[in-house]
Design a protein around this motif. Sequence first.
Motif, PDB file in Angstrom:
ATOM      1  N   PRO A 103      -0.632  -2.341 -15.715  1.00  0.00           N
ATOM      2  CA  PRO A 103      -0.355  -1.109 -14.984  1.00  0.00           C
ATOM      3  C   PRO A 103       0.388  -0.142 -15.894  1.00  0.00           C
ATOM      4  N   GLU A 104       0.377   1.125 -15.525  1.00  0.00           N
ATOM      5  CA  GLU A 104       1.168   2.090 -16.302  1.00  0.00           C
ATOM      6  C   GLU A 104       2.460   2.384 -15.546  1.00  0.00           C
ATOM      7  N   THR A 110      10.507   1.695  -9.671  1.00  0.00           N
ATOM      8  CA  THR A 110       9.967   2.063  -8.354  1.00  0.00           C
ATOM      9  C   THR A 110      10.867   1.601  -7.215  1.00  0.00           C
ATOM     10  N   LEU A 111      11.882   0.796  -7.537  1.00  0.00           N
ATOM     11  CA  LEU A 111      12.776   0.320  -6.477  1.00  0.00           C
ATOM     12  C   LEU A 111      14.079   1.112  -6.497  1.00  0.00           C
ATOM     13  N   PRO A 112      14.269   2.030  -5.558  1.00  0.00           N
ATOM     14  CA  PRO A 112      15.443   2.904  -5.563  1.00  0.00           C
ATOM     15  C   PRO A 112      16.729   2.101  -5.408  1.00  0.00           C
ATOM     16  N   GLU A 115      17.727   0.537  -2.201  1.00  0.00           N
ATOM     17  CA  GLU A 115      16.934  -0.575  -1.693  1.00  0.00           C
ATOM     18  C   GLU A 115      17.210  -1.856  -2.469  1.00  0.00           C
ATOM     19  N   GLU A 125       6.833  -8.578 -10.321  1.00  0.00           N
ATOM     20  CA  GLU A 125       5.449  -9.013 -10.522  1.00  0.00           C
ATOM     21  C   GLU A 125       4.582  -8.345  -9.475  1.00  0.00           C
ATOM     22  N   VAL A 126       3.426  -7.877  -9.897  1.00  0.00           N
ATOM     23  CA  VAL A 126       2.491  -7.264  -8.962  1.00  0.00           C
ATOM     24  C   VAL A 126       1.223  -8.084  -8.895  1.00  0.00           C
ATOM     25  N   THR A 127       0.711  -8.258  -7.695  1.00  0.00           N
ATOM     26  CA  THR A 127      -0.632  -8.782  -7.515  1.00  0.00           C
ATOM     27  C   THR A 127      -1.463  -7.698  -6.846  1.00  0.00           C
ATOM     28  N   TYR A 128      -2.420  -7.162  -7.592  1.00  0.00           N
ATOM     29  CA  TYR A 128      -3.366  -6.215  -7.013  1.00  0.00           C
ATOM     30  C   TYR A 128      -4.485  -7.010  -6.363  1.00  0.00           C
TER      31      TYR A 128
ATOM     32  N   VAL B 101      12.147  -4.774   1.038  1.00  0.00           N
ATOM     33  CA  VAL B 101      12.473  -3.512   0.362  1.00  0.00           C
ATOM     34  C   VAL B 101      11.283  -2.555   0.387  1.00  0.00           C
ATOM     35  N   ARG B 102      11.593  -1.271   0.254  1.00  0.00           N
ATOM     36  CA  ARG B 102      10.560  -0.236   0.256  1.00  0.00           C
ATOM     37  C   ARG B 102      10.593   0.530  -1.057  1.00  0.00           C
ATOM     38  N   PRO B 103       9.667   0.211  -1.970  1.00  0.00           N
ATOM     39  CA  PRO B 103       9.600   0.949  -3.231  1.00  0.00           C
ATOM     40  C   PRO B 103       9.125   2.366  -2.960  1.00  0.00           C
ATOM     41  N   GLU B 104       9.377   3.259  -3.918  1.00  0.00           N
ATOM     42  CA  GLU B 104       8.835   4.601  -3.766  1.00  0.00           C
ATOM     43  C   GLU B 104       7.594   4.745  -4.638  1.00  0.00           C
ATOM     44  N   LEU B 107       1.806   2.288  -5.147  1.00  0.00           N
ATOM     45  CA  LEU B 107       1.579   1.156  -6.036  1.00  0.00           C
ATOM     46  C   LEU B 107       0.176   1.145  -6.609  1.00  0.00           C
ATOM     47  N   THR B 110      -0.729   2.878  -9.818  1.00  0.00           N
ATOM     48  CA  THR B 110      -0.202   2.429 -11.104  1.00  0.00           C
ATOM     49  C   THR B 110      -1.238   1.665 -11.925  1.00  0.00           C
ATOM     50  N   GLU B 125       0.795  -6.213  -3.945  1.00  0.00           N
ATOM     51  CA  GLU B 125       2.069  -6.768  -3.489  1.00  0.00           C
ATOM     52  C   GLU B 125       2.995  -6.886  -4.689  1.00  0.00           C
ATOM     53  N   VAL B 126       4.251  -6.531  -4.480  1.00  0.00           N
ATOM     54  CA  VAL B 126       5.236  -6.660  -5.553  1.00  0.00           C
ATOM     55  C   VAL B 126       6.308  -7.644  -5.138  1.00  0.00           C
TER      56      VAL B 126
END
Lengths: 141, 141
Positions: A103-104, A110-112, A115, A125-128, B101-104, B107, B110, B125-126
């Motif tokens: 990903p870019e 991305t987590l403020p 939060e 970790e992301v699962t698309y 949590v709620r990312p901004e 997703l 990306t 999913e992250v």
Amino acid sequence: MSDLLERLRGRGFRLTAQRRVVAEVLDGDHVHYTADEVLARATARLPEISRATVYNTLGELVALGEVLEVSTDGRAKRYDPNAHSAHQHLVCSRCGSIRDVRPEGDLLSTLPEGERFGFRVSGAEVTYRGICPDCAERRGK
Amino acid sequence: MSDLLERLRGRGFRLTAQRRVVAEVLDGDHVHYTADEVLARATARLPEISRATVYNTLGELVALGEVLEVSTDGRAKRYDPNAHSAHQHLVCSRCGSIRDVRPEGDLLSTLPEGERFGFRVSGAEVTYRGICPDCAERRGK
DNA sequence: GACTACATTAGACACAGTCCAAGTCAAGAT
DNA sequence: ATCTTGACTTGGACTGTGTCTAATGTAGTC
């Protein structure tokens, strides 16, 4: 993956035939075998290899950071030899096939702050999920 | 979660004591119990309830979209009643505790087109990882 | 070539989850 | 209010994934 065995020896690990075949099985791009798949492929090259050794060796490789453990479906863990280049996974919701993707942008950002609940956040970790070309063709829509 | 039972009945499900207690157990924020934890809590309220029924009911709730299945560690799946508001998970690497949590940002965006391998990508999913305040305090560093 | 600590093996064990046949009961029909 | 019936629940057997152990084998050193 070929110099992996050298790196293992450098860290005090004995070079055994079993470790060699497990390392050989885990070679290539977009490889994400379960422990049982590794065992099956290892058995083809070295029939006497045991399940326990495959689990042991996979555990060692993960501990050394040479292989990544991935669990995308809550079933068996999968082992990903592509550990030296940060990446995420794209999984087919129908057949379960997995591709390594990059990903870019910075995931962590991305987590403020509001939060984070006081956590020291260090990774993400992301699962698309989606449908792979093969499944899209076979089952339409 | 209280109107959940009404929604179930509306979809042709019988209202049983077992389903009620499972729904009651899965009430609250940042709730992520394993099936066995749900069973233990349900048993406290309804001693005769069986493991199979807990699994059945959890499966029904997941199929209906009322509860999310989460597997953050490759061990037992966890069940998250917060299904009606999109969110991701922040997990403590030491104790395993989980926060919603709620990312901004978006997703899906990306993942560049060149990294999609022809997949029709529909979700992501992250899992953010870090150390929770309790663990940071107890074990320093 | 012999030694020995590390590695491997087979099988028992543990945990998470699924399946099934038999019994039970919620809710509509009377 | 009771009957009826198909959906629901139950306990236990079973499967898949992973771990542990005691006995045996062997890589690497001397």
